[in-house]
Design an enzyme around this catalytic site. Structure first.
Site, short mmCIF file in Angstrom:
data_model
loop_
_atom_site.label_atom_id
_atom_site.label_comp_id
_atom_site.label_asym_id
_atom_site.label_seq_id
_atom_site.Cartn_x
_atom_site.Cartn_y
_atom_site.Cartn_z
N ILE A 144 -8.64 4.25 0.92
CA ILE A 144 -8.06 5.15 1.91
C ILE A 144 -6.62 5.44 1.51
O ILE A 144 -5.82 4.51 1.36
CB ILE A 144 -8.13 4.54 3.32
CG1 ILE A 144 -9.60 4.39 3.75
CG2 ILE A 144 -7.37 5.41 4.33
CD1 ILE A 144 -9.79 3.66 5.06
N ASN B 242 -13.30 15.56 0.50
CA ASN B 242 -14.03 14.30 0.41
C ASN B 242 -15.48 14.52 0.82
O ASN B 242 -15.80 15.49 1.51
CB ASN B 242 -13.39 13.27 1.36
CG ASN B 242 -14.03 11.90 1.28
OD1 ASN B 242 -14.33 11.41 0.20
ND2 ASN B 242 -14.27 11.28 2.43
N THR B 243 -16.37 13.61 0.37
CA THR B 243 -17.75 13.62 0.84
C THR B 243 -18.00 12.36 1.65
O THR B 243 -17.39 11.32 1.41
CB THR B 243 -18.75 13.65 -0.34
OG1 THR B 243 -18.58 12.47 -1.13
CG2 THR B 243 -18.55 14.88 -1.20
N HIS B 244 -18.92 12.46 2.60
CA HIS B 244 -19.28 11.31 3.43
C HIS B 244 -20.80 11.31 3.64
O HIS B 244 -21.37 12.36 3.94
CB HIS B 244 -18.56 11.38 4.79
CG HIS B 244 -18.90 10.23 5.68
ND1 HIS B 244 -18.42 8.95 5.46
CD2 HIS B 244 -19.71 10.16 6.77
CE1 HIS B 244 -18.91 8.14 6.39
NE2 HIS B 244 -19.69 8.85 7.20
N ASP C 127 -12.49 9.78 8.07
CA ASP C 127 -13.61 10.74 8.15
C ASP C 127 -13.49 11.66 9.36
O ASP C 127 -14.49 12.02 9.98
CB ASP C 127 -14.96 10.01 8.15
CG ASP C 127 -15.16 9.18 6.90
OD1 ASP C 127 -14.76 9.64 5.82
OD2 ASP C 127 -15.72 8.06 6.99
N GLY D 125 -6.92 10.43 9.63
CA GLY D 125 -7.92 9.54 10.23
C GLY D 125 -8.97 9.14 9.20
O GLY D 125 -8.91 9.52 8.03
N ASP E 55 -7.87 14.11 6.49
CA ASP E 55 -6.63 14.06 7.26
C ASP E 55 -6.24 12.59 7.41
O ASP E 55 -6.74 11.73 6.67
CB ASP E 55 -6.77 14.78 8.61
CG ASP E 55 -7.78 14.13 9.54
OD1 ASP E 55 -8.30 13.03 9.20
OD2 ASP E 55 -8.05 14.70 10.61
N ARG F 132 0.83 -1.21 0.00
CA ARG F 132 0.00 0.00 0.00
C ARG F 132 0.87 1.26 0.00
O ARG F 132 0.47 2.28 -0.54
CB ARG F 132 -0.93 0.00 1.23
CG ARG F 132 -2.11 -0.92 1.11
CD ARG F 132 -3.02 -0.61 -0.05
NE ARG F 132 -3.92 0.50 0.18
CZ ARG F 132 -5.24 0.40 0.35
NH1 ARG F 132 -5.82 -0.78 0.34
NH2 ARG F 132 -5.98 1.48 0.50
#
Length: 207
Positions: free
Chosen positions: A99, A114-116, A152, A150, A148, A72
């Site tokens: 991620i 980003n969207t969540h 979300d 983490g 960042d 990764r």
């Protein structure tokens, strides 16, 4: 003022990407009026509708499948380099389902949007819609935030509220959230690009 350069990352159908492209096209003055132009679209897999949308619009694309790399960390370095090649002012995750790692965040921190599909900090992670339903939430929605290190947890830029109906299942609720999410993402990206912004701790202020 020159339009901000956007690199958009996709993993599937690319409906959020299309919403951005449509908004830029529809804006008086095009990309200069909207404040941003999509200079490249990246993906973690080939042969997806999101890439086809980009190619149809004449936008350069790149693909970085995780399986093509030994780790990764190597994948993250390749994705960082491929994105950086287009010198983006903002990177937009439009349904990008991977991620990213430390190198990507170090390079694009404070510029990666980003969207969540939930009202963060409630219901983070991959199943925000399902989790809100299971919890019995009466309202949920979507969040546009900076990414960042983490999951979300980055500073929140804007949120949109969606009512949970008694008859909702996960698919029906997610569809209504996605409609709000597309509009919110387009609005936020345009405002960030046109007006600039500052991040102080957890607070994002659009100038």
């Amino acid at each position: 003022m020159a339009a901000s350069r956007l690199v958009v990352l996709v993993s599937g159908s690319g409906t959020n990407l299309q919403a951005l492209l449509d908004a830029i096209d529809a804006h008086p003055g095009g990309s200069e009026g909207f404040g941003a132009e999509v200079v490249a679209v990246g993906a973690d897999r080939a042969n997806i509708a999101g890439l086809e949308r980009a190619e149809k619009a004449g936008i350069p694309t790149f693909v970085c499948p995780v399986k093509d790399y030994g780790s990764r960390v190597e994948w993250d370095a390749a994705l960082t380099a491929a994105t950086d090649a287009y010198a983006p002012d903002l990177v937009v995750s439009a349904g990008f389902m991977k991620i990213v790692g430390k190198e990507f965040i170090d390079r694009f921190g404070g510029r990666f949007v980003n969207t969540h599909p939930a009202l963060l900090p409630a219901f983070p992670g991959a199943h925000g819609v399902r989790d809100a339903l299971a919890y019995g939430a009466k309202v949920t929605g979507c969040t546009v935030h900076f990414v960042d290190s983490g999951v979300d947890t980055g500073p929140i830029i804007a949120q949109g509220v969606v009512e949970v109906r008694d008859e909702d299942d996960e698919a029906a609720l997610h569809e209504r959230i996605k409609e709000v999410e597309r509009k919110l993402l387009v609005d936020v990206v345009g405002r960030l690009a046109r007006h600039g912004y500052r991040i102080e701790g957890r607070k994002v202020t659009i100038q």
